[in-house]
Design an enzyme around this catalytic site. Structure first.
Site, PDB file in Angstrom:
ATOM      1  N   LYS A   1      -0.132  -7.247  -3.808  1.00 48.28           N
ATOM      2  CA  LYS A   1      -1.164  -5.247  -3.011  1.00 48.28           C
ATOM      3  C   LYS A   1      -0.309  -4.355  -3.355  1.00 48.28           C
ATOM      4  CE  LYS A   1      -2.783  -5.697   0.966  1.00 48.28           C
ATOM      5  NZ  LYS A   1      -2.778  -4.770   2.018  1.00 48.28           N
ATOM      6  N   ASN A   2       0.940  -4.769  -1.969  1.00 44.45           N
ATOM      7  CA  ASN A   2       1.595  -3.981  -1.550  1.00 44.45           C
ATOM      8  C   ASN A   2       2.273  -2.982  -2.174  1.00 44.45           C
ATOM      9  OD1 ASN A   2       0.174  -3.956   0.809  1.00 44.45           O
ATOM     10  ND2 ASN A   2       1.318  -5.472   2.026  1.00 44.45           N
TER      11      ASN A   2
ATOM     12  N   CYS B   1      -6.943   1.063  12.877  1.00 48.04           N
ATOM     13  CA  CYS B   1      -6.709  -0.295  11.964  1.00 48.04           C
ATOM     14  C   CYS B   1      -6.662  -1.263  12.926  1.00 48.04           C
ATOM     15  CB  CYS B   1      -5.826   0.205  10.878  1.00 48.04           C
ATOM     16  SG  CYS B   1      -5.214  -2.068  10.452  1.00 48.04           S
TER      17      CYS B   1
ATOM     18  N   ARG C   1      -0.963   2.518  13.402  1.00 46.90           N
ATOM     19  CA  ARG C   1       0.106   2.905  12.263  1.00 46.90           C
ATOM     20  C   ARG C   1      -0.711   4.310  12.287  1.00 46.90           C
ATOM     21  NH1 ARG C   1      -2.409  -1.203   8.299  1.00 46.90           N
ATOM     22  NH2 ARG C   1      -0.311  -0.516   7.117  1.00 46.90           N
TER      23      ARG C   1
ATOM     24  N   ASP D   1       3.439  -9.828   8.273  1.00 48.45           N
ATOM     25  CA  ASP D   1       2.378  -9.867   7.710  1.00 48.45           C
ATOM     26  C   ASP D   1       1.750 -11.758   7.345  1.00 48.45           C
ATOM     27  OD1 ASP D   1       2.396  -7.184   4.768  1.00 48.45           O
ATOM     28  OD2 ASP D   1       1.843  -7.333   7.245  1.00 48.45           O
TER      29      ASP D   1
ATOM     30  N   ARG E   1     -10.151  -8.311   0.716  1.00 45.71           N
ATOM     31  CA  ARG E   1      -9.153  -7.127   1.047  1.00 45.71           C
ATOM     32  C   ARG E   1      -7.646  -7.035   0.167  1.00 45.71           C
ATOM     33  NH1 ARG E   1      -7.824  -4.459   5.634  1.00 45.71           N
ATOM     34  NH2 ARG E   1      -6.897  -3.397   3.958  1.00 45.71           N
TER      35      ARG E   1
HETATM   36  C1  EPZ Z   1       2.948  -1.703   5.673  1.00 43.26           C
HETATM   37  O1  EPZ Z   1       2.400  -0.661   6.234  1.00 43.26           O
HETATM   38  C2  EPZ Z   1       1.993  -2.305   4.458  1.00 43.26           C
HETATM   39  N1  EPZ Z   1       1.274  -1.881   3.949  1.00 43.26           N
HETATM   40  C3  EPZ Z   1       2.281  -3.411   6.130  1.00 43.26           C
HETATM   41  O2  EPZ Z   1       0.497  -4.770   5.280  1.00 43.26           O
HETATM   42  C4  EPZ Z   1       2.663  -4.277   6.870  1.00 43.26           C
HETATM   43  O3  EPZ Z   1       1.836  -5.212   7.743  1.00 43.26           O
HETATM   44  C5  EPZ Z   1       3.860  -3.171   7.326  1.00 43.26           C
HETATM   45  O4  EPZ Z   1       3.785  -2.279   5.928  1.00 43.26           O
HETATM   46  C6  EPZ Z   1       4.952  -3.972   7.619  1.00 43.26           C
HETATM   47  O5  EPZ Z   1       5.298  -4.486   6.891  1.00 43.26           O
HETATM   48  C7  EPZ Z   1       1.376  -1.989   2.713  1.00 43.26           C
HETATM   49  O6  EPZ Z   1       2.608  -1.725   2.271  1.00 43.26           O
HETATM   50  C8  EPZ Z   1       0.314  -0.907   2.235  1.00 43.26           C
HETATM   51  P1  EPZ Z   1       5.048   0.867   8.670  1.00 43.26           P
HETATM   52  P2  EPZ Z   1       2.714   0.464   6.685  1.00 43.26           P
HETATM   53  O7  EPZ Z   1       5.111   2.005   8.133  1.00 43.26           O
HETATM   54  O8  EPZ Z   1       3.729   0.904   5.584  1.00 43.26           O
HETATM   55  C9  EPZ Z   1       5.273   2.827  13.290  1.00 43.26           C
HETATM   56  C10 EPZ Z   1      -1.189  -6.068   4.576  1.00 43.26           C
HETATM   57  O9  EPZ Z   1      -1.658  -6.867   5.885  1.00 43.26           O
HETATM   58  N2  EPZ Z   1       5.256   3.813  12.389  1.00 43.26           N
HETATM   59  O10 EPZ Z   1       6.641   0.386   8.091  1.00 43.26           O
HETATM   60  O11 EPZ Z   1       1.957   1.457   7.123  1.00 43.26           O
HETATM   61  C11 EPZ Z   1       4.477   1.976  12.619  1.00 43.26           C
HETATM   62  O12 EPZ Z   1       3.488   2.231  14.109  1.00 43.26           O
HETATM   63  C12 EPZ Z   1      -0.499  -5.037   5.547  1.00 43.26           C
HETATM   64  O13 EPZ Z   1      -0.678  -6.101   3.697  1.00 43.26           O
HETATM   65  C13 EPZ Z   1       5.303   5.100  13.253  1.00 43.26           C
HETATM   66  O14 EPZ Z   1       5.427   5.058  14.127  1.00 43.26           O
HETATM   67  O15 EPZ Z   1       3.680   0.092   7.671  1.00 43.26           O
HETATM   68  C14 EPZ Z   1       4.591   0.137  12.705  1.00 43.26           C
HETATM   69  O16 EPZ Z   1       4.577   0.671  14.144  1.00 43.26           O
HETATM   70  C15 EPZ Z   1      -0.981  -4.431   7.477  1.00 43.26           C
HETATM   71  N3  EPZ Z   1       5.108   6.319  12.631  1.00 43.26           N
HETATM   72  C16 EPZ Z   1       5.387   0.562  12.212  1.00 43.26           C
HETATM   73  O17 EPZ Z   1       6.044   2.056  12.154  1.00 43.26           O
HETATM   74  C17 EPZ Z   1       5.427   6.648  10.960  1.00 43.26           C
HETATM   75  O18 EPZ Z   1       5.096   7.339  10.717  1.00 43.26           O
HETATM   76  C18 EPZ Z   1       5.699  -0.466  10.510  1.00 43.26           C
HETATM   77  O19 EPZ Z   1       5.243   0.642  10.353  1.00 43.26           O
HETATM   78  C19 EPZ Z   1       5.355   5.563   9.594  1.00 43.26           C
HETATM   79  C20 EPZ Z   1       5.280   3.847  11.299  1.00 43.26           C
END
Ligand code: EPZ
Length: 407
Positions: A11-12, A105, A110, A294, A386
């Protein structure tokens, strides 16, 4: 449960790869696309932008000859935050994008501030109006040298997709290393993009004036893979997970080895055998190649059956322990202390009526229901669909007894 189960496409990976379709007017052919709700929502979002195509039995044929509407509406973003991945490609190709602000979320903050910061540096004027992010940019975007303050998966993907059509050479530092980012890069290279540094923390992207369509097979889903591997750890189960890339779940397999599991891998299969006892362990979630957040919830269910006290520290999201309250309703003994869950095993579980709060929590509750005495009812189970393709059918084929009640 016993038998073989095949892992679907990721999915990701499929989500950013579908967003990349926006970057070109060419034809795309995707194979092994998971039949999950989040992908259907992304497909709808692309149709909304002007895409023509079809999605059936794990293949997508699609193209966007012209951007008819630069809008990604609320009802789409609400269902799947990943539609924020359309921002970079839309600005890069169209110079204008209107994306509904991604809501909260259930797993915690996020933020997308690094996505927006990077686009701003590329020359994009970002404003927020009535719960929409409005992005305007002269064409083409300008190249930048940007270092992510913390690793972000979709942040890396969004700026990468913006940079492939930017003028000049962009350097992105402290990039996410998740295999899904690597698979997106494979697609972009097949579209004619110039990207160096795949699977490293520094990506060097030299922009092109245009890109072609491409054919692409989506990489297997390491989170679905890991979920079935964990299911195989419960006493008496003999599950062989197929269509895997064992290296993608290396950290999980190490953790399971430490908890006493015999893990057997081959080219594209993984199987685990437990000798009936599970040792307690301490784990903390980290960006790839660390232990994936995850797979945190699913491991929690397993550790309720360990002989002793385990600790899981969640470093990525600040509200990702909601499954623990539900597992405690089944008789587990899990205490929370800030960003650490303390799991006191071994606790027999008994069926109960539970509520799924998010995608991975729902998988953890399904695993709990499979080992509990009696019947477990999981409400709000749409969360599961999902991100898991045909999970009840796949588990029933392994000997489980799961029914989906439409309400
Ligand atoms: C991706 O989300 C995945 N989703 C998530 O999977 C996964 O949990 C996550 O990466 C971590 O591995 C997809 O790929 C569609 P991040 P993402 O940006 O990209 C902070 C699932 O269950 N951050 O890597 O949204 C953020 O708040 C889903 O399939 C900022 O502060 O996660 C978090 O604490 C859930 N500012 C951390 O970084 C930003 O601009 C990591 O988030 C971006 C992120």
């Amino acid at each position: 449960m016993s038998g073989r189960v095949r892992t679907a496409g990721a999915k990701n990976a499929a989500l950013p790869e579908l967003a990349a379709v926006v970057l070109s007017s060419g034809e795309f052919h995707f194979q092994d696309v998971p039949g999950v709700e989040d992908i259907k929502v992304m497909f709808l979002a692309l149709e909304n932008l002007g895409a023509e195509g079809e999605f059936h039995s794990n293949t997508i044929r699609i193209k966007i000859p012209a951007i008819k509407s630069p809008l990604v509406p609320r009802e789409i973003v609400e269902t799947s935050r990943a539609s924020v991945l359309l921002l970079g490609p839309l600005v890069a190709r169209n110079g204008y994008a209107k994306v509904s602000t991604p809501g909260g979320c259930d797993i915690g903050d996020r933020k997308i501030n690094y996505h927006l910061e990077g686009l701003k540096r590329m020359g994009t004027d970002i404003s927020e109006e009535k719960e929409h992010i409005i992005a305007r940019a002269p064409q083409p975007l300008r190249a930048i040298d940007y270092s992510f303050p913390t690793k972000t998966v979709t942040g890396t993907e969004n700026l990468l997709m913006a940079a492939v059509l930017a003028e000049g050479t962009t350097i992105l530092r402290n990039c996410a290393l998740e295999p899904e980012v690597g698979d997106l890069i494979d697609l972009l290279l097949a579209m004619g993009a110039d990207i160096k540094g795949k699977n490293s923390e520094t990506l060097v992207i030299t922009g092109k004036s245009s890109l072609t369509g491409a054919a692409h097979k989506v990489v297997p889903d390491r989170i679905e893979m890991g979920t079935y591997v964990i299911a195989g750890c419960f006493t008496g189960n003999e599950i062989i997970v197929e269509n895997t890339v064992p290296g993608y779940v290396g950290c999980l397999l190490d953790v399971l080895g430490k908890s006493g599991m015999q893990v057997t891998t081959a080219a594209d299969t993984i199987s685990v055998n437990s000798n009936g006892s599970i040792k307690p362990i301490d784990v903390e979630t980290m960006p790839y190649p660390g232990y994936p957040t995850d797979l945190q919830a699913q491991l929690t269910t397993l550790l309720t059956q360990a002989d002793g006290v385990s600790h899981i520290k969640e470093n990525i999201f600040n509200n990702r322990f909601q499954h623990t309250g539900e597992l405690n309703k089944m008789g587990a003994n899990i205490e929370l202390n800030g960003d650490v869950s303390i799991i006191r095993g071994k606790t027999p579980l008994t069926g109960a009526t539970l509520r799924a709060t998010d995608l991975r929590a729902s998988a953890a509750l399904v695993l709990g229901g499979l080992i509990a005495k009696g019947t477990t009812v999981i409400e709000n189970a749409s969360q599961l669909f999902r991100g898991y393709e045909n999970m009840p059918q796949k588990l029933n084929a392994l000997g489980a007894d799961i029914k989906v009640i439409e309400e």
